[in-house]
Design a protein around this motif. Structure first.
Motif, PDB file in Angstrom:
ATOM      1  N   ILE A 166      -1.296   9.759  -1.248  1.00 43.21           N
ATOM      2  CA  ILE A 166      -2.143  10.540  -0.336  1.00 43.21           C
ATOM      3  C   ILE A 166      -1.273  11.578   0.382  1.00 43.21           C
ATOM      4  N   MET A 167      -0.084  11.148   0.802  1.00 43.89           N
ATOM      5  CA  MET A 167       0.783  12.072   1.540  1.00 43.89           C
ATOM      6  C   MET A 167       1.248  13.235   0.658  1.00 43.89           C
ATOM      7  N   ASN A 168       1.544  12.927  -0.626  1.00 45.37           N
ATOM      8  CA  ASN A 168       1.984  14.034  -1.483  1.00 45.37           C
ATOM      9  C   ASN A 168       0.800  14.820  -2.061  1.00 45.37           C
ATOM     10  N   GLY A 169      -0.416  14.367  -1.781  1.00 43.55           N
ATOM     11  CA  GLY A 169      -1.591  15.170  -2.119  1.00 43.55           C
ATOM     12  C   GLY A 169      -2.175  14.931  -3.498  1.00 43.55           C
ATOM     13  N   ARG A 170      -1.558  14.043  -4.289  1.00 44.50           N
ATOM     14  CA  ARG A 170      -2.170  13.740  -5.595  1.00 44.50           C
ATOM     15  C   ARG A 170      -3.556  13.172  -5.364  1.00 44.50           C
TER      16      ARG A 170
ATOM     17  N   TYR B 267       0.827  -1.203   0.000  1.00 42.81           N
ATOM     18  CA  TYR B 267       0.000   0.000   0.000  1.00 42.81           C
ATOM     19  C   TYR B 267       0.867   1.261   0.000  1.00 42.81           C
ATOM     20  N   ARG B 268       2.200   1.078  -0.057  1.00 42.25           N
ATOM     21  CA  ARG B 268       3.092   2.251  -0.007  1.00 42.25           C
ATOM     22  C   ARG B 268       2.733   3.304  -1.062  1.00 42.25           C
ATOM     23  N   PRO B 269       2.563   2.885  -2.340  1.00 44.30           N
ATOM     24  CA  PRO B 269       2.266   3.912  -3.347  1.00 44.30           C
ATOM     25  C   PRO B 269       0.981   4.681  -3.041  1.00 44.30           C
ATOM     26  N   LEU B 270      -0.047   4.007  -2.533  1.00 45.30           N
ATOM     27  CA  LEU B 270      -1.287   4.714  -2.202  1.00 45.30           C
ATOM     28  C   LEU B 270      -1.028   5.707  -1.077  1.00 45.30           C
ATOM     29  N   ASN B 271      -0.364   5.226  -0.022  1.00 48.90           N
ATOM     30  CA  ASN B 271      -0.053   6.141   1.079  1.00 48.90           C
ATOM     31  C   ASN B 271       0.779   7.320   0.590  1.00 48.90           C
TER      32      ASN B 271
ATOM     33  N   ARG C  22      -6.097  11.696 -11.583  1.00 46.06           N
ATOM     34  CA  ARG C  22      -5.998  11.241 -12.974  1.00 46.06           C
ATOM     35  C   ARG C  22      -4.599  10.706 -13.262  1.00 46.06           C
ATOM     36  N   GLU C  23      -3.607  11.427 -12.788  1.00 51.24           N
ATOM     37  CA  GLU C  23      -2.223  11.013 -13.008  1.00 51.24           C
ATOM     38  C   GLU C  23      -1.981   9.606 -12.433  1.00 51.24           C
ATOM     39  N   VAL C  24      -2.449   9.386 -11.210  1.00 54.07           N
ATOM     40  CA  VAL C  24      -2.258   8.082 -10.568  1.00 54.07           C
ATOM     41  C   VAL C  24      -3.002   6.993 -11.345  1.00 54.07           C
ATOM     42  N   CYS C  25      -4.255   7.282 -11.721  1.00 52.63           N
ATOM     43  CA  CYS C  25      -5.049   6.285 -12.444  1.00 52.63           C
ATOM     44  C   CYS C  25      -4.405   5.943 -13.782  1.00 52.63           C
ATOM     45  N   GLU C  26      -3.902   6.964 -14.464  1.00 51.48           N
ATOM     46  CA  GLU C  26      -3.290   6.705 -15.767  1.00 51.48           C
ATOM     47  C   GLU C  26      -2.026   5.876 -15.620  1.00 51.48           C
ATOM     48  N   ALA C  27      -1.231   6.181 -14.604  1.00 52.53           N
ATOM     49  CA  ALA C  27       0.010   5.433 -14.402  1.00 52.53           C
ATOM     50  C   ALA C  27      -0.283   3.965 -14.113  1.00 52.53           C
TER      51      ALA C  27
ATOM     52  N   ASN D 105     -12.528  16.049  -7.317  1.00 52.72           N
ATOM     53  CA  ASN D 105     -11.745  16.656  -6.240  1.00 52.72           C
ATOM     54  C   ASN D 105     -10.628  15.744  -5.742  1.00 52.72           C
ATOM     55  N   ASN D 106     -10.177  14.844  -6.631  1.00 52.02           N
ATOM     56  CA  ASN D 106      -9.019  13.997  -6.335  1.00 52.02           C
ATOM     57  C   ASN D 106      -9.223  13.056  -5.159  1.00 52.02           C
ATOM     58  N   ILE D 107     -10.442  12.599  -5.010  1.00 51.94           N
ATOM     59  CA  ILE D 107     -10.705  11.599  -3.978  1.00 51.94           C
ATOM     60  C   ILE D 107     -10.958  10.261  -4.653  1.00 51.94           C
TER      61      ILE D 107
END
Ligand code: XCC
Ligand code: SF4
Length: 632
Positions: free
Chosen positions: A436-440, A429-433, A504-509, A471-473
C-alpha cells in the motif's frame, strides 16, 4: 443481456440468464417469487425516507421536513428525530440479530468445553490460546477445556454487562479506544445497548437526533466488536479457522443424480453436523437404495459462507436464489435456521417435492416442517433431516438445473491473510502495508452485504468490484456480496487479469485472487481485525480512520447491514450504501450522517446507487487518505 444504463431502474430482475429463465418458466406455473412480488410492492415514500413514526398510538405520523402543516408528529417530534429513531431501531435490530447468534455460539462453546454436547469440541487450540491472551485469561498449566471455559464465561458476561467496557473493544488501536471514550460511545454490555436504544426511541424520550445517532454508534459497536466478533472468533475455535480452499458456486452445484440437501440461514451449529451426517455410511447406503449416487450438501446465504469457509461445501446461491433453488426441482430438503429466510419458501415448495424444514425455536414458518434442533442431540437431529431428504428423493418431478457451477477460492480469515503474505515463520501484515505504501495497492475496500431485488441483483456488486480492482484496490468481501462476486468468477487467482498492474503483480506473486472472500456477515468483524492489524503494523497512521480503506454495501436490504455500516462508521471508516438511504426524508439527519458524524468518529456515511459513481467516490476517498499520509 441488459444495458448498463437501464440496470439501475430495473426492479425485480434476477441476476443471470438462467435465473431469469427459471423465474419465467415457473411464473407460468403460477409460482410467485420475490422478483414478481417486488414489482407489485411500491415502497411508501415516508417509510423509505425514514419519516413515518409508529412508536405510539397517537400516530402513526408521517411528517415532511420543512412543511408548514406536517413538519412534526402529534407529539411534536421533528423529521430529523423520527428518522434518527427509525435508523436507531434498525441498528438495534441488526445488532440484536448478530448478537443473538453470538450468544448461541458462546453457549455452545461453553457446553462443548464442559463436555456436554457430543460431537462438538474445542478444535483450534492455537486460536483459543491467542484469544485467551486477548481477553486476559491465564493459560499456564491449564488444558484447552479449562481455558475455553474461562474465555467463554468472560465473553458471555459481555452480553449482560451493565457497566465498564466490552472485552473486545480493547482490541482496537489505542487511539480509537481513546476517541470512543471521549465520545462516550464505548459499549458497556451488548444487550444493554440494544435495550437502551429501544427505550430511547420510544415516545417522548430522546429527541436529539445527534444524541440518538451517538447511541447508535455505541449499539453498533456492541455488534461489530461484540456479538459478531464473539460469533466469528468462537466459531473458528469450535469448527476450525478458515484457510484458503477451492470450491464451487451457483445453482449448478446441485446434482441431478444425488440427494440434494440445502442448508440456509446463518448459524453454522446444525449445518456442521449435517455435513457430518452426510458422510454416514448407513445413510449413504440408504441413499443408494433409493437410487441416488450420493448425498450432496449445498448452502444458501451466510450458512453457506460458514461451511464453505471451513469445509469447502459448495454454495448454491445468495439470498435471492433461495426460491430459485427449490424451483430447480432438485432440492430434496431445504433446512433453515434463521435470518434472511423468506417466509414464501413453503408456498414455493408446494409446487415441487421439496420439504422445507425449520429448526430454530425462534423461527418457525407456517407450512414448513418444524424439527427443533438442540445442541445436546445435534448429530441425531442432523441424521434425521438427511434421512428425510433421502426418503424424499424418489418423489422428484422434472429437474432443471440450468446453471453451471463456477470455481472460486474462499477461506480468507484475517489469520490466513497474515500467513499468505509471510509464510508460517514471518506471517505479518508488513507486505500488505508495504504494497500500500509503495502504491502497488492503492487501498482496501470491503464490499459486503445483501442482494436486493429493487436493483438488478448482483450487477451493482460485480460492476463496482471490477472497477475497484482495475484501479488497484484490493477487495475484501463477505455475505451475499461474496456470493455475487463468486458467481461472476471474481474469486479465483485468474481474476487478477482484470486487476490493475500493481494489484495484479501482488496477486500473482502470492497466488491470491484480487477479491478475498472473508466469510459470512458476522465475519465482517474479521475486517475490523484486519484493519487494526494494518494500523499496528505501522506506516499507515495511528488510527483506523487514517487508513486508505472504506466499506460499501451496494445492494443492502437487511437491518443487519445498517448495524454493520454504523459500526464501520463508528470505527472511523467511510461507508457507502446503494439502493436507497433510509433517512432521506430528513435532510437535517442525512447531512449529519454524511458529514457531521465525522467529527465524532472519523468515519461517515455516503449514499450512491450507481456502481461506477460508487467506485469513483471510494477511489477518491482512498486517494485523499493516501495524500494525508504523505503517500504518492
Ligand atoms: Fe442476509 Fe447474511 Fe444480507 Fe445475505 S448478506 S441477505 S443479511 S444472508 Ni449478510
Ligand atoms: Fe407520532 Fe410522536 Fe407517536 Fe411518533 S411518537 S407516532 S411522532 S405522536
Amino acid at each position: 443481456m441488459t444495458n448498463d444504463s437501464d440496470v439501475l431502474s430495473i426492479t425485480g430482475a434476477p441476476s443471470s440468464l438462467a435465473d431469469t429463465q427459471l423465474v419465467e418458466r415457473i411464473s407460468l406455473d403460477e409460482v410467485v417469487t420475490v422478483f414478481q412480488r417486488v414489482r407489485d410492492m411500491k415502497p411508501c415514500p415516508f417509510g423509505q425516507g425514514g419519516v413515518c413514526c409508529r412508536t405510539c398510538f397517537m400516530g402513526p405520523c408521517r411528517v415532511t421536513e420543512g412543511s408548514s402543516s406536517r413538519a412534526t408528529g402529534v407529539c411534536g417530534a421533528t423529521a430529523a428525530a423520527i428518522a434518527a429513531k427509525n435508523f436507531g431501531r434498525m441498528i438495534a435490530a441488526g445488532a440484536a440479530a448478530h448478537s443473538d447468534h453470538g450468544r448461541e455460539v458462546v453457549l455452545l462453546f461453553l457446553a462443548a468445553a464442559r463436555g456436554e454436547v457430543p460431537g462438538y469440541e474445542i478444535r483450534d487450540e492455537g486460536k483459543l490460546r491467542m484469544l485467551a491472551r486477548v481477553v486476559g485469561v491465564e493459560v499456564d498449566g491449564k488444558d484447552k477445556d479449562e481455558i475455553a471455559i474461562e474465555v467463554g464465561e468472560r465473553l458471555l458476561a459481555d452480553f449482560g454487562r451493565q457497566e465498564g467496557e466490552l472485552t473486545f473493544s480493547a482490541r482496537a488501536p489505542e487511539s480509537r479506544q481513546k476517541l470512543w471514550r471521549r465520545g462516550g460511545i464505548v459499549p458497556r454490555g451488548i444487550d444493554r445497548e440494544i435495550v437502551e436504544m429501544m427505550h430511547r426511541t420510544s415516545i417522548g424520550v430522546d429527541q436529539d437526533y445527534q444524541n440518538i445517532i451517538r447511541h447508535g454508534c455505541r449499539t453498533a459497536l456492541a455488534d461489530g466488536w461484540g456479538g459478531s466478533m464473539i460469533a466469528t472468533e468462537l466459531q473458528d475455535i469450535l469448527f476450525g479457522t478458515p484457510v484458503p480452499l477451492r470450491a464451487k458456486v451457483n445453482l449448478g452445484v446441485l446434482k441431478e443424480d444425488q440427494v440434494n440437501i440445502i442448508v440456509h440461514g446463518h448459524e453454522p451449529l446444525l449445518p456442521e453436523m449435517i455435513v457430518l451426517a452426510a458422510q454416514d455410511e448407513e445413510l449413504l447406503s440408504l441413499a443408494r437404495a433409493k437410487g441416488a449416487q450420493g448425498i450432496n450438501i449445498a448452502g444458501i446465504c451466510c450458512t453457506a459462507n460458514e461451511i464453505l469457509m471451513r469445509h469447502g461445501i459448495p454454495v448454491a446461491g445468495s439470498f435471492l436464489q433461495q426460491e430459485l433453488a427449490i424451483m430447480t426441482g432438485a432440492v430434496d430438503v431445504m433446512v433453515v435456521d434463521l435470518q434472511c429466510v423468506m417466509p414464501s419458501l413453503p408456498t414455493v415448495a408446494r409446487c415441487f417435492h421439496t420439504e422445507v424444514v425449520t429448526t430454530s425455536e425462534k423461527a418457525q414458518i407456517p407450512g414448513a416442517t418444524h424439527m427443533p434442533f438442540h445442541t445436546g442431540s445435534a448429530l441425531e437431529r442432523a441424521k434425521e433431516i438427511v434421512r428425510r431428504g433421502i426418503e424424499n428423493f424418489p418423489n422428484r418431478g422434472p429437474v432443471d438445473i440450468a446453471e453451471e457451477a463456477i470455481d472460486m477460492v474462499a477461506g480468507f480469515s484475517h489469520e490466513t491473510i497474515r500467513y499468505i503474505q509471510g509464510g508460517r515463520f514471518r506471517a505479518s501484515y508488513r507486505p500488505l502495508n508495504d504494497n500500500i505504501m509503495n502504491g502497488r495497492i492503492r487501498g482496501v475496500v470491503g464490499v459486503v452485504g445483501c442482494n436486493n431485488p429493487r436493483v438488478r441483483a448482483g450487477y451493482v456488486h460485480t460492476t463496482l468490484i471490477r472497477e475497484l480492482i482495475a484501479n488497484n484496490i484490493l477487495v475484501l468481501t463477505t455475505g451475499c456480496g461474496a456470493i455475487n462476486a463468486a458467481r461472476a468468477g471474481l474469486l479465483v487467482p485468474e481474476a487478477a487479469e482484470m486487476a490493475g498492474s500493481g494489484l495484479r503483480e501482488v496477486c500473482e506473486a502470492l497466488g491470491m485472487p484480487p477479491v478475498l472472500h472473508m466469510g459470512s456477515c458476522v465475519d465482517n468483524s474479521r475486517l475490523l481485525i484486519a484493519a487494526t492489524e494494518m494500523v499496528l503494523e505501522g506506516g499507515l497512521g495511528d488510527d483506523l480512520s487514517e487508513l486508505p480503506v472504506a466499506g460499501c454495501a451496494p445492494e443492502w436490504m437487511s437491518e443487519k447491514a445498517v448495524s454493520i455500516g454504523q459500526y464501520f462508521v463508528a470505527s472511523g471508516v467511510m461507508v457507502v450504501f446503494g439502493v436507497a438511504f433510509p433517512t432521506m426524508g430528513s435532510q437535517v439527519l442525512s447531512d449529519y450522517l454524511f458529514n457531521g458524524i465525522e467529527d465524532l468518529t472519523g468515519g461517515k456515511w455516503v449514499y450512491e446507487p450507481d456502481p461506477l459513481e460508487m467506485a469513483r467516490l471510494l477511489i477518491e476517498h482512498i486517494e485523499d487518505k493516501r495524500k494525508a499520509l504523505g503517500l504518492r
